[in-house]
Design an enzyme around this catalytic site. Structure first.
Site, mmCIF file in Angstrom:
data_model
loop_
_atom_site.group_PDB
_atom_site.id
_atom_site.type_symbol
_atom_site.label_atom_id
_atom_site.label_comp_id
_atom_site.label_asym_id
_atom_site.label_seq_id
_atom_site.Cartn_x
_atom_site.Cartn_y
_atom_site.Cartn_z
ATOM 1 N N THR A 1 0.838 -1.213 0.000
ATOM 2 C CA THR A 1 0.000 0.000 0.000
ATOM 3 C C THR A 1 0.867 1.256 0.000
ATOM 4 O OG1 THR A 1 -0.225 -0.188 2.397
ATOM 5 C CG2 THR A 1 -2.057 -1.007 1.080
ATOM 6 N N ASN B 1 0.237 -6.408 11.075
ATOM 7 C CA ASN B 1 -0.900 -5.973 10.262
ATOM 8 C C ASN B 1 -1.690 -4.927 11.033
ATOM 9 O OD1 ASN B 1 -2.241 -6.660 7.681
ATOM 10 N ND2 ASN B 1 -4.015 -6.995 8.985
ATOM 11 N N ASP C 1 2.355 -8.175 -7.764
ATOM 12 C CA ASP C 1 2.932 -6.927 -8.270
ATOM 13 C C ASP C 1 4.429 -7.010 -8.582
ATOM 14 O OD1 ASP C 1 4.129 -6.900 -5.703
ATOM 15 O OD2 ASP C 1 2.593 -5.574 -4.875
ATOM 16 N N HIS D 1 -0.010 -16.377 -5.692
ATOM 17 C CA HIS D 1 -1.124 -15.940 -6.536
ATOM 18 C C HIS D 1 -0.653 -15.465 -7.906
ATOM 19 C CE1 HIS D 1 -3.715 -15.378 -2.667
ATOM 20 N NE2 HIS D 1 -3.552 -16.643 -3.010
ATOM 21 N N ARG E 1 -9.002 -5.191 1.301
ATOM 22 C CA ARG E 1 -9.891 -5.172 2.469
ATOM 23 C C ARG E 1 -9.509 -4.168 3.534
ATOM 24 N NH1 ARG E 1 -8.780 -10.239 0.961
ATOM 25 N NH2 ARG E 1 -10.468 -11.589 0.257
HETATM 26 N N1 LIG Z 1 -0.156 -5.553 -4.452
HETATM 27 C C1 LIG Z 1 -0.822 -6.596 -4.952
HETATM 28 O O1 LIG Z 1 -0.288 -7.377 -5.749
HETATM 29 C C2 LIG Z 1 -2.253 -6.802 -4.525
HETATM 30 C C3 LIG Z 1 -3.072 -5.721 -4.224
HETATM 31 C C4 LIG Z 1 -4.404 -5.973 -3.831
HETATM 32 C C5 LIG Z 1 -4.863 -7.285 -3.736
HETATM 33 N N2 LIG Z 1 -4.039 -8.332 -4.039
HETATM 34 C C6 LIG Z 1 -4.581 -9.719 -3.943
HETATM 35 O O2 LIG Z 1 -5.737 -9.675 -3.173
HETATM 36 C C7 LIG Z 1 -5.743 -10.540 -2.086
HETATM 37 C C8 LIG Z 1 -5.814 -9.677 -0.851
HETATM 38 O O3 LIG Z 1 -5.533 -10.346 0.320
HETATM 39 P P1 LIG Z 1 -4.427 -9.830 1.331
HETATM 40 O O4 LIG Z 1 -4.626 -10.575 2.612
HETATM 41 O O5 LIG Z 1 -3.112 -9.853 0.673
HETATM 42 O O6 LIG Z 1 -4.772 -8.288 1.540
HETATM 43 P P2 LIG Z 1 -6.083 -7.599 2.125
HETATM 44 O O7 LIG Z 1 -6.418 -6.481 1.206
HETATM 45 O O8 LIG Z 1 -7.125 -8.580 2.447
HETATM 46 O O9 LIG Z 1 -5.522 -7.036 3.505
HETATM 47 C C9 LIG Z 1 -4.486 -6.133 3.610
HETATM 48 C C10 LIG Z 1 -4.219 -5.868 5.097
HETATM 49 O O10 LIG Z 1 -3.072 -5.042 5.191
HETATM 50 C C11 LIG Z 1 -3.275 -4.066 6.194
HETATM 51 N N3 LIG Z 1 -2.449 -2.914 5.816
HETATM 52 C C12 LIG Z 1 -2.547 -2.166 4.675
HETATM 53 N N4 LIG Z 1 -1.577 -1.220 4.639
HETATM 54 C C13 LIG Z 1 -0.846 -1.375 5.789
HETATM 55 C C14 LIG Z 1 0.285 -0.710 6.344
HETATM 56 N N5 LIG Z 1 0.903 0.297 5.679
HETATM 57 N N6 LIG Z 1 0.747 -1.134 7.544
HETATM 58 C C15 LIG Z 1 0.149 -2.152 8.223
HETATM 59 N N7 LIG Z 1 -0.918 -2.826 7.743
HETATM 60 C C16 LIG Z 1 -1.403 -2.450 6.540
HETATM 61 C C17 LIG Z 1 -4.749 -3.780 6.219
HETATM 62 O O11 LIG Z 1 -5.145 -3.381 7.518
HETATM 63 C C18 LIG Z 1 -5.348 -5.152 5.832
HETATM 64 O O12 LIG Z 1 -5.711 -5.879 6.982
HETATM 65 C C19 LIG Z 1 -4.491 -11.334 -2.155
HETATM 66 O O13 LIG Z 1 -4.856 -12.623 -2.443
HETATM 67 C C20 LIG Z 1 -3.677 -10.710 -3.286
HETATM 68 O O14 LIG Z 1 -3.407 -11.694 -4.264
HETATM 69 C C21 LIG Z 1 -2.760 -8.106 -4.439
#
Ligand SMILES: NC(=O)c1ccc[n+]([C@@H]2O[C@H](COP(=O)([O-])OP(=O)(O)OC[C@H]3O[C@@H](n4cnc5c(N)ncnc54)[C@H](O)[C@@H]3O)[C@@H](O)[C@H]2O)c1
Ligand SMILES: [Zn+2]
Length: 248
Positions: free
Chosen positions: A14, A216, A92, A109, A22
């Site tokens: 992020t 997290n 990514d 993934h 989420r």
């Molecule tokens: N960057 C990518 O490639 C990308 C982006 C979005 C989704 N996805 C895909 O979507 C699915 C999402 O599931 P997931 O569990 O990886 O993510 P998720 O979106 O379900 O959860 C992300 C978690 O990270 C936490 N978070 C976000 N920024 C943060 C920070 N700076 N410091 C601390 N905590 C932080 C949030 O509170 C959240 O609980 C995965 O299967 C993935 O394949 C990938």
């Protein structure tokens, strides 16, 4: 020397400008209707859904994103010889860009950089397909198949991102489980642990008696299995944890 196994999720990226799904600013939190963008049944059955999924991926911030401090910290951990597994749910490729190698990375993934024909398995570069997307919004395989009178294959092309409802790449979970069980510590970084089978690495580690750290911002369903919970910004907290671990 310690062996550390790591699972990363969207939360590590992020700060590199790629929204998670989420979290509070997540794509699904803001736009629940976007859930089908990575849904394999929708992709297979509906041309409009395919066109939308392709367009969505073309416009993803993933293409220009650069690794952040947290990604760079995990590269240092590998260079120090302490990282045995970097299983990621992200597609990514920021761990590769930060300098982690195939020796430790497992892309649970898949990855967005490459694509394939779902019929003949021909490989494509996603960037190439994206440049032609305006003319071909629903890309199909143009490979000529000698065994069918040189007719174009015409199979659907899809990125190598694992969509919801698809199998994970061969061996990805097996390799990850094995290395998690052999590790001295298992760290989960930036995942809600809602997506299976990836999330099952946590109970697997707990069963094997491997101490678990969950870093997290939000809660997860496995917080109770963690020996250490870190609710801080990953971009700050992970580099600190890595540097402390290297210095131990
Ligand atoms: N960057 C990518 O490639 C990308 C982006 C979005 C989704 N996805 C895909 O979507 C699915 C999402 O599931 P997931 O569990 O990886 O993510 P998720 O979106 O379900 O959860 C992300 C978690 O990270 C936490 N978070 C976000 N920024 C943060 C920070 N700076 N410091 C601390 N905590 C932080 C949030 O509170 C959240 O609980 C995965 O299967 C993935 O394949 C990938
Ligand atoms: Zn084909």
């Amino acid at each position: 020397m310690k062996n550390i196994a790591v699972l990363t999720g969207a939360g590590i990226s992020t700060s590199a400008g790629i929204p998670d799904f989420r979290g509070p600013d997540g794509v699904w939190t803001k736009h629940p209707e976007q859930q089908s963008v990575y849904d394999i049944d929708a992709f297979l059955s509906d041309r409009e859904a395919r066109e939308y999924s392709w367009r969505w991926q073309k416009e993803s911030p993933v293409w220009n994103a650069q690794p952040g401090e947290a990604h760079k910290a995990l590269a240092r951990l590998e260079q120090a010889g302490l990282l045995t597994l970097l299983a990621t749910q992200n597609f990514d490729a920021l761990h590769e860009k930060a300098g982690n190698t195939d020796k430790v990375i497992v892309n649970l993934h898949g990855t967005i950089g490459t694509s394939h024909c779902m019929k003949c398995h021909m490989k494509y570069s996603t960037a190439d397909i994206m440049t032609k997307l305006d003319d071909e919004p629903d890309p199909h395989c143009r490979r000529r198949l000698p065994y069918s009178g040189n007719m174009p294959c015409n199979g659907l092309i899809k990125t190598d991102v694992v969509y919801f409802g698809e199998m994970l790449p061969d061996g990805a979970m097996e390799t990850s489980m094995q290395r998690v069980c052999q590790a001295d510590e298992f760290w989960v970084i930036g995942s809600t642990l809602e997506v299976f089978p990836a999330a099952s690495l946590v109970p697997v580690a707990a069963q094997a008696g491997v101490p678990i750290t969950i870093m997290n911002m939000g809660r997860t369903q496995y917080d109770r299995l963690a020996a250490r919970l870190i609710h801080e910004d990953i971009a700050v907290a992970l580099p600190r944890l890595v540097d402390e671990t290297i210095a131990e």
